[in-house]
Scaffold this motif. Structure first.
Motif, PDB file in Angstrom:
ATOM      1  N   THR A  85       0.996  -1.063  -0.187  1.00 38.87           N
ATOM      2  CA  THR A  85      -0.045   0.397  -0.619  1.00 38.87           C
ATOM      3  C   THR A  85       1.243   1.460  -0.189  1.00 38.87           C
ATOM      4  O   THR A  85       2.275   0.973   0.265  1.00 38.87           O
ATOM      5  CB  THR A  85      -0.535   0.097   1.472  1.00 38.87           C
ATOM      6  N   GLY A  86      -0.010   2.808   0.028  1.00 35.55           N
ATOM      7  CA  GLY A  86       0.842   3.680   0.215  1.00 35.55           C
ATOM      8  C   GLY A  86       2.065   3.850   1.064  1.00 35.55           C
ATOM      9  O   GLY A  86       2.959   4.725   1.613  1.00 35.55           O
ATOM     10  N   SER A  87       1.593   2.549   2.623  1.00 36.82           N
ATOM     11  CA  SER A  87       2.762   3.465   3.768  1.00 36.82           C
ATOM     12  C   SER A  87       3.940   2.421   3.311  1.00 36.82           C
ATOM     13  O   SER A  87       4.589   2.601   3.897  1.00 36.82           O
ATOM     14  CB  SER A  87       2.182   2.550   4.589  1.00 36.82           C
ATOM     15  N   GLY A  88       3.696   1.129   2.578  1.00 33.02           N
ATOM     16  CA  GLY A  88       5.416   0.188   2.489  1.00 33.02           C
ATOM     17  C   GLY A  88       6.367   1.232   1.825  1.00 33.02           C
ATOM     18  O   GLY A  88       6.168   2.497   0.669  1.00 33.02           O
ATOM     19  N   ILE A  89       7.411   1.239   2.458  1.00 32.28           N
ATOM     20  CA  ILE A  89       9.177   2.474   1.905  1.00 32.28           C
ATOM     21  C   ILE A  89       9.254   1.113  -0.091  1.00 32.28           C
ATOM     22  O   ILE A  89       9.359   3.239  -0.133  1.00 32.28           O
ATOM     23  CB  ILE A  89      10.216   1.688   2.925  1.00 32.28           C
ATOM     24  N   LEU A  90       9.308   0.342   0.175  1.00 32.66           N
ATOM     25  CA  LEU A  90       9.337  -0.063  -1.208  1.00 32.66           C
ATOM     26  C   LEU A  90       8.710   0.902  -2.103  1.00 32.66           C
ATOM     27  O   LEU A  90       9.343   0.602  -4.077  1.00 32.66           O
ATOM     28  CB  LEU A  90      10.307  -1.263  -1.114  1.00 32.66           C
ATOM     29  N   ALA A  91       7.629   0.311  -1.947  1.00 31.93           N
ATOM     30  CA  ALA A  91       6.185   0.553  -3.022  1.00 31.93           C
ATOM     31  C   ALA A  91       6.221   2.045  -3.036  1.00 31.93           C
ATOM     32  O   ALA A  91       6.203   2.096  -4.371  1.00 31.93           O
ATOM     33  CB  ALA A  91       4.713   0.290  -2.532  1.00 31.93           C
ATOM     34  N   GLY A 144       7.876   5.985 -11.156  1.00 30.27           N
ATOM     35  CA  GLY A 144       7.093   5.310 -12.397  1.00 30.27           C
ATOM     36  C   GLY A 144       6.679   3.904 -12.118  1.00 30.27           C
ATOM     37  O   GLY A 144       5.700   3.507 -13.255  1.00 30.27           O
ATOM     38  N   TRP A 145       6.899   3.275 -11.022  1.00 28.89           N
ATOM     39  CA  TRP A 145       6.856   1.456 -11.441  1.00 28.89           C
ATOM     40  C   TRP A 145       5.401   1.465 -10.568  1.00 28.89           C
ATOM     41  O   TRP A 145       5.232   1.978  -9.385  1.00 28.89           O
ATOM     42  CB  TRP A 145       7.502   0.884 -10.488  1.00 28.89           C
ATOM     43  N   THR A 146       4.863   0.501 -11.156  1.00 33.35           N
ATOM     44  CA  THR A 146       3.385   0.613 -10.717  1.00 33.35           C
ATOM     45  C   THR A 146       2.892  -0.821 -10.262  1.00 33.35           C
ATOM     46  O   THR A 146       2.925  -1.946 -11.133  1.00 33.35           O
ATOM     47  CB  THR A 146       1.993   1.377 -11.459  1.00 33.35           C
ATOM     48  N   ASN A 147       2.111  -1.549  -9.563  1.00 34.60           N
ATOM     49  CA  ASN A 147       1.910  -2.729  -9.123  1.00 34.60           C
ATOM     50  C   ASN A 147       2.693  -3.561  -9.207  1.00 34.60           C
ATOM     51  O   ASN A 147       2.392  -4.413  -9.704  1.00 34.60           O
ATOM     52  CB  ASN A 147       0.775  -3.220 -10.738  1.00 34.60           C
ATOM     53  N   VAL A 148       4.051  -3.312  -8.256  1.00 43.27           N
ATOM     54  CA  VAL A 148       4.617  -3.746  -7.386  1.00 43.27           C
ATOM     55  C   VAL A 148       4.068  -5.151  -6.830  1.00 43.27           C
ATOM     56  O   VAL A 148       3.576  -4.853  -5.780  1.00 43.27           O
ATOM     57  CB  VAL A 148       6.004  -3.219  -7.463  1.00 43.27           C
ATOM     58  N   THR A 149       4.482  -5.864  -6.249  1.00 41.31           N
ATOM     59  CA  THR A 149       4.230  -7.597  -6.080  1.00 41.31           C
ATOM     60  C   THR A 149       5.433  -7.954  -4.933  1.00 41.31           C
ATOM     61  O   THR A 149       6.611  -8.235  -5.240  1.00 41.31           O
ATOM     62  CB  THR A 149       3.384  -8.528  -7.328  1.00 41.31           C
ATOM     63  N   PHE A 150       4.791  -8.073  -3.844  1.00 40.21           N
ATOM     64  CA  PHE A 150       6.098  -7.993  -2.829  1.00 40.21           C
ATOM     65  C   PHE A 150       5.633  -9.632  -2.075  1.00 40.21           C
ATOM     66  O   PHE A 150       6.035 -10.683  -1.862  1.00 40.21           O
ATOM     67  CB  PHE A 150       6.482  -7.017  -2.155  1.00 40.21           C
ATOM     68  N   LEU A 151       4.512  -9.095  -1.438  1.00 42.83           N
ATOM     69  CA  LEU A 151       4.295 -10.310  -0.807  1.00 42.83           C
ATOM     70  C   LEU A 151       2.956 -10.629  -0.537  1.00 42.83           C
ATOM     71  O   LEU A 151       1.887 -11.429   0.356  1.00 42.83           O
ATOM     72  CB  LEU A 151       3.987  -9.158   1.492  1.00 42.83           C
ATOM     73  N   SER A 152       2.121 -10.307  -1.884  1.00 43.86           N
ATOM     74  CA  SER A 152       1.028 -10.623  -2.130  1.00 43.86           C
ATOM     75  C   SER A 152       0.744 -12.039  -3.403  1.00 43.86           C
ATOM     76  O   SER A 152      -0.172 -12.389  -3.689  1.00 43.86           O
ATOM     77  CB  SER A 152      -0.360  -9.706  -3.123  1.00 43.86           C
ATOM     78  N   ALA A 153       1.418 -12.424  -3.686  1.00 42.56           N
ATOM     79  CA  ALA A 153       2.269 -13.167  -4.629  1.00 42.56           C
ATOM     80  C   ALA A 153       2.616 -14.462  -4.050  1.00 42.56           C
ATOM     81  O   ALA A 153       3.575 -14.329  -3.608  1.00 42.56           O
ATOM     82  CB  ALA A 153       2.624 -13.306  -5.810  1.00 42.56           C
ATOM     83  N   ALA A 154       2.649 -16.018  -4.353  1.00 45.64           N
ATOM     84  CA  ALA A 154       3.394 -16.626  -3.515  1.00 45.64           C
ATOM     85  C   ALA A 154       4.797 -16.414  -3.734  1.00 45.64           C
ATOM     86  O   ALA A 154       5.517 -17.163  -2.879  1.00 45.64           O
ATOM     87  CB  ALA A 154       2.791 -17.831  -4.201  1.00 45.64           C
TER      88      ALA A 154
END
Length: 293
Positions: free
Chosen positions: A127-133, A140-150
Motif C-alpha cells: 500500500t502507500g505506507s510501504g517504503i519500497l512501494a 514510475g513503477w506501478t503494481n509492484v508485488t512483494f507479499l501478495s503473490a506466492a
C-alpha cells in the motif's frame, strides 16, 4: 578433600533434565497420542503421525521448508563469509569504519524475530505506507508485488531471514579467520600468491571446522524459524510461506491439537538430526580424502 566433579555438575544436569530433557520426552510421548487439549482425555495411537504424513498440506509445507532452509543457509553462509572477509581486510589496511560495519550487521541478530518481521512488513507493504512501494511509485513503477503473490512472498521471507542470520554467520567466520596465523599469508605473498589464491588455499581450508559448526547452528535455527514469518506474511498468501515450524504453532495454539503438533515437532527434530549427521559425514569424508592424499 577435593570436591567430586559430579557435585559441581549436578545443578547443570538438573537444569537440563527439568527444562530440556523432560519437555523433549513429553513431546515424544504426546506425538503417539490423539491429544486435543490438556484437559481432554486421549489414547495412545499412531493416528497423529498417519494424519500428518498423509496430508497434502504437509507435503507442500515440507517443500516450502526445504527451499526456505537451503536458500537461507546458503545466503547467510555466503554473506557472512563476505562481510567477515571485508572486515578482516579492512582491519589489515587500518580502514576506518570496521567497528561501525560490525555493529550495523549485528542489529539484525539482536532484534527479536517478531520485531524483524514487523520492520520488513513496513518495508514491503504494497500500500502507500510501504517504503519500497513508495520508492517504486516515485520511479514510475506501478503494481509492484512483494507479499501478495506466492513466489515473491517466499523470496522476501528468505531475504529477511538471511538479513537476520548473517550476523551470526559473520561472527563465526570472523572469529575463525582471526585464528589463522598471519605467517601463512606472509609466506603465500612471498611465493607470489594473490588475494584470491590466499583466500582459496589458506582461508577456506582453515575454516572447515568453523564452517561445519556454523552450518549446523544456522540450519537448526532456520528450521525452527516462525516468529519472524508470523508478522511478515502469517504463512500466506494461502500457505505459500508456511514452514513446518509455523505449522506446528498453528496446529497447537490455533487448532488445539497437541497430538498432531507433537508429531510434526518430532518429525522436524528428526530432520534437524539428519541434517546434522549429513554435515558431519560430509566434512569428515572430505578430511579423510585430504588426509589420504
Amino acid at each position: 578433600m577435593a570436591e567430586k566433579p559430579a557435585t559441581w555438575l549436578a545443578p547443570l544436569l538438573l537444569f537440563i533434565a527439568v527444562f530440556y530433557l523432560y519437555p523433549l520426552i513429553d513431546v515424544i510421548r504426546l506425538s503417539f497420542t490423539n491429544a486435543g487439549s490438556v484437559s481432554q482425555p486421549y489414547v495412545y495411537t499412531l493416528s497423529s503421525f498417519s494424519a500428518v504424513l498423509t496430508s497434502p498440506d504437509f507435503a507442500a509445507m515440507l517443500t516450502v521448508t526445504v527451499i526456505f532452509v537451503i536458500a537461507s543457509v546458503a545466503g547467510q553462509l555466503i554473506a557472512g563469509l563476505l562481510i567477515a572477509t571485508l572486515l578482516i581486510e579492512g582491519e589489515k589496511r587500518r580502514l576506518p569504519g570496521a567497528s561501525f560495519v560490525r555493529s550495523v550487521v549485528l542489529i539484525g541478530w539482536v532484534l527479536p524475530g517478531v520485531v524483524i518481521g514487523i520492520v520488513w512488513k513496513l518495508l514491503l507493504d504494497e500500500t502507500g505506507s510501504g517504503i519500497l512501494a513508495s520508492v517504486a511509485t516515485a520511479f514510475g513503477w506501478t503494481n509492484v508485488t512483494f507479499l501478495s503473490a506466492a513466489g515473491p512472498a517466499l523470496f522476501w521471507v528468505i531475504v529477511a531471514n538471511i538479513w537476520r542470520g548473517t550476523a551470526f554467520s559473520m561472527l563465526m567466520q570472523y572469529s575463525g579467520m582471526k585464528t589463522i596465523s598471519p605467517e601463512l599469508y606472509e609466506a603465500a605473498r612471498v611465493d607470489g600468491a594473490g588475494f584470491w589464491q590466499q583466500f582459496r588455499y589458506i582461508t577456506i581450508p582453515s575454516l572447515k571446522r568453523v564452517t561445519m559448526i556454523n552450518l549446523i547452528l544456522i540450519s537448526i535455527a532456520t528450521l525452527n524459524t516462525f516468529d519472524m514469518i508470523v508478522p511478515l506474511t502469517g504463512g500466506g498468501p494461502g500457505r505459500a510461506t508456511e514452514v513446518i515450524a509455523l505449522y506446528i504453532y498453528n496446529v497447537v495454539f490455533v487448532e488445539f491439537s497437541l497430538g498432531r503438533g507433537a508429531a510434526v515437532a518430532v518429525i522436524l527434530m528428526l530432520f534437524g538430526l539428519a541434517l546434522t549427521l549429513l554435515y558431519f559425514r560430509f566434512f569428515l569424508a572430505r578430511e579423510d580424502e585430504e588426509g589420504a592424499s
